[in-house]
Design a protein around this motif. Structure first.
Motif, PDB file in Angstrom:
ATOM      1  N   VAL A   8       0.854  -1.192   0.000  1.00 57.91           N
ATOM      2  CA  VAL A   8       0.000   0.000   0.000  1.00 57.91           C
ATOM      3  C   VAL A   8       0.885   1.236   0.000  1.00 57.91           C
ATOM      4  N   ASN A  43       0.890   5.105   1.498  1.00 52.89           N
ATOM      5  CA  ASN A  43       0.254   6.039   2.424  1.00 52.89           C
ATOM      6  C   ASN A  43       0.736   7.455   2.128  1.00 52.89           C
ATOM      7  N   VAL A  44      -0.225   8.370   2.026  1.00 53.73           N
ATOM      8  CA  VAL A  44       0.074   9.778   1.804  1.00 53.73           C
ATOM      9  C   VAL A  44      -0.394  10.552   3.034  1.00 53.73           C
ATOM     10  N   TYR A  45       0.557  11.111   3.784  1.00 54.73           N
ATOM     11  CA  TYR A  45       0.250  11.869   4.991  1.00 54.73           C
ATOM     12  C   TYR A  45       0.352  13.358   4.662  1.00 54.73           C
ATOM     13  N   VAL A  50       5.032  10.757   1.646  1.00 49.89           N
ATOM     14  CA  VAL A  50       4.583   9.596   0.880  1.00 49.89           C
ATOM     15  C   VAL A  50       5.455   8.395   1.271  1.00 49.89           C
ATOM     16  N   GLU A  51       4.811   7.335   1.746  1.00 52.58           N
ATOM     17  CA  GLU A  51       5.542   6.138   2.200  1.00 52.58           C
ATOM     18  C   GLU A  51       4.877   4.897   1.637  1.00 52.58           C
TER      19      GLU A  51
END
Length: 264
Positions: A185, A187-189, A263-264
């Protein structure tokens, strides 16, 4: 006292047949087939449909009842029970206990065809209808896959899938299932206050990411006898591509996603 001869002869015949039955029973028992995990057939299936935001009454009227009416026309249906919750419909279908085991795959195929027929009549926000009929699966052997440092979850998942592909071809293996898979997945923080200062809403960020990574058919071009396929570029290949995505605010200002988000 002397017994009549015919009584002794009858007793010998009876003992002979008893001995014959005993020997035959022992031989048959020795040749009886045995399995450590013997197969059995469960003649039940569950049908689950999600309808987020709906009350139990709305789920019952718009989802549960239409599905129930459709599957009632199936052959060998013994009992149908249903439960309607907030945003969720559950239906259990039981087939006639006298249904032959070799006919079960055909019955479940018929059930899925019924579900496909009723799917277009479901509410727009309802999820696809899920049918589960694998309650009778028996797993005889469990294997654990481990790896040392340096292997990523993606690499372990790839090796597990290779092993699964090899195992399903082994004689006697009916089904192989992987548990504990780590799906990738992104993940956008991003800070909501930062988006507000830039006049960008979270929904606009989501729509931009979804539209950018959509695969579309770009058509073909005929050049004489050659048929040239046109391929669209621009889809995300790695995290840096996502970080380089340009966002446009309502005031026309352009911002790089990586400058305002992690972004990870």
């Amino acid at each position: 006292m002397n017994l009549p001869r015919y009584s002794l002869d009858n007793a010998k015949v009876i003992y002979f047949f008893l001995a014959l039955l005993l020997v035959g029973g022992l031989i048959s028992f020795g040749q009886l087939g045995k399995k450590e995990d013997s197969p059995f057939v469960i003649k039940s299936a569950s049908i689950v449909t999600r309808y987020p935001g709906a009350t139990p009454e709305e789920v019952e009227k718009l989802v549960t009842e239409p599905i129930g009416r459709e599957i009632q026309s199936m052959r060998r249906v013994y009992k149908i029970t249903s439960e309607s919750y907030y945003g969720l419909s559950k239906i259990m279908i039981e087939l006639d206990p006298a249904t032959p085991a070799d006919e079960m795959p055909q019955m479940w195929d018929e059930l899925r065809r019924k579900v496909l027929n009723i799917q277009p009549q479901m509410p727009q926000d309802a999820s696809p209808i899920s049918v589960s009929d694998d309650f009778g699966d028996v797993f005889g052997i469990y294997y654990g896959l481990s790896a040392g440092e340096g292997f990523t979850y993606e690499e372990m998942r790839g090796w597990a899938q290779r092993i699964k592909t090899a195992l399903v071809t082994v004689k006697g293996v009916q089904k192989v299932t992987l548990f504990g898979e780590q799906s990738g997945v992104v993940n956008v923080y991003v800070s909501l206050s930062t988006l507000n200062n830039l006049f960008i809403t979270p929904s606009e960020v989501i729509q931009t990411l979804q539209a950018q990574n959509t695969l579309v058919s770009s058509g073909e071009k005929l050049a004489g006898e050659m048929q040239i396929k046109l391929i669209e570029t621009g889809t995300y290949k790695n995290l840096d591509d996502i970080r380089d995505q340009i966002l446009t605010s309502s005031q026309g200002r352009q911002i790089r996603l990586g400058d305002i988000a992690r972004v990870e």
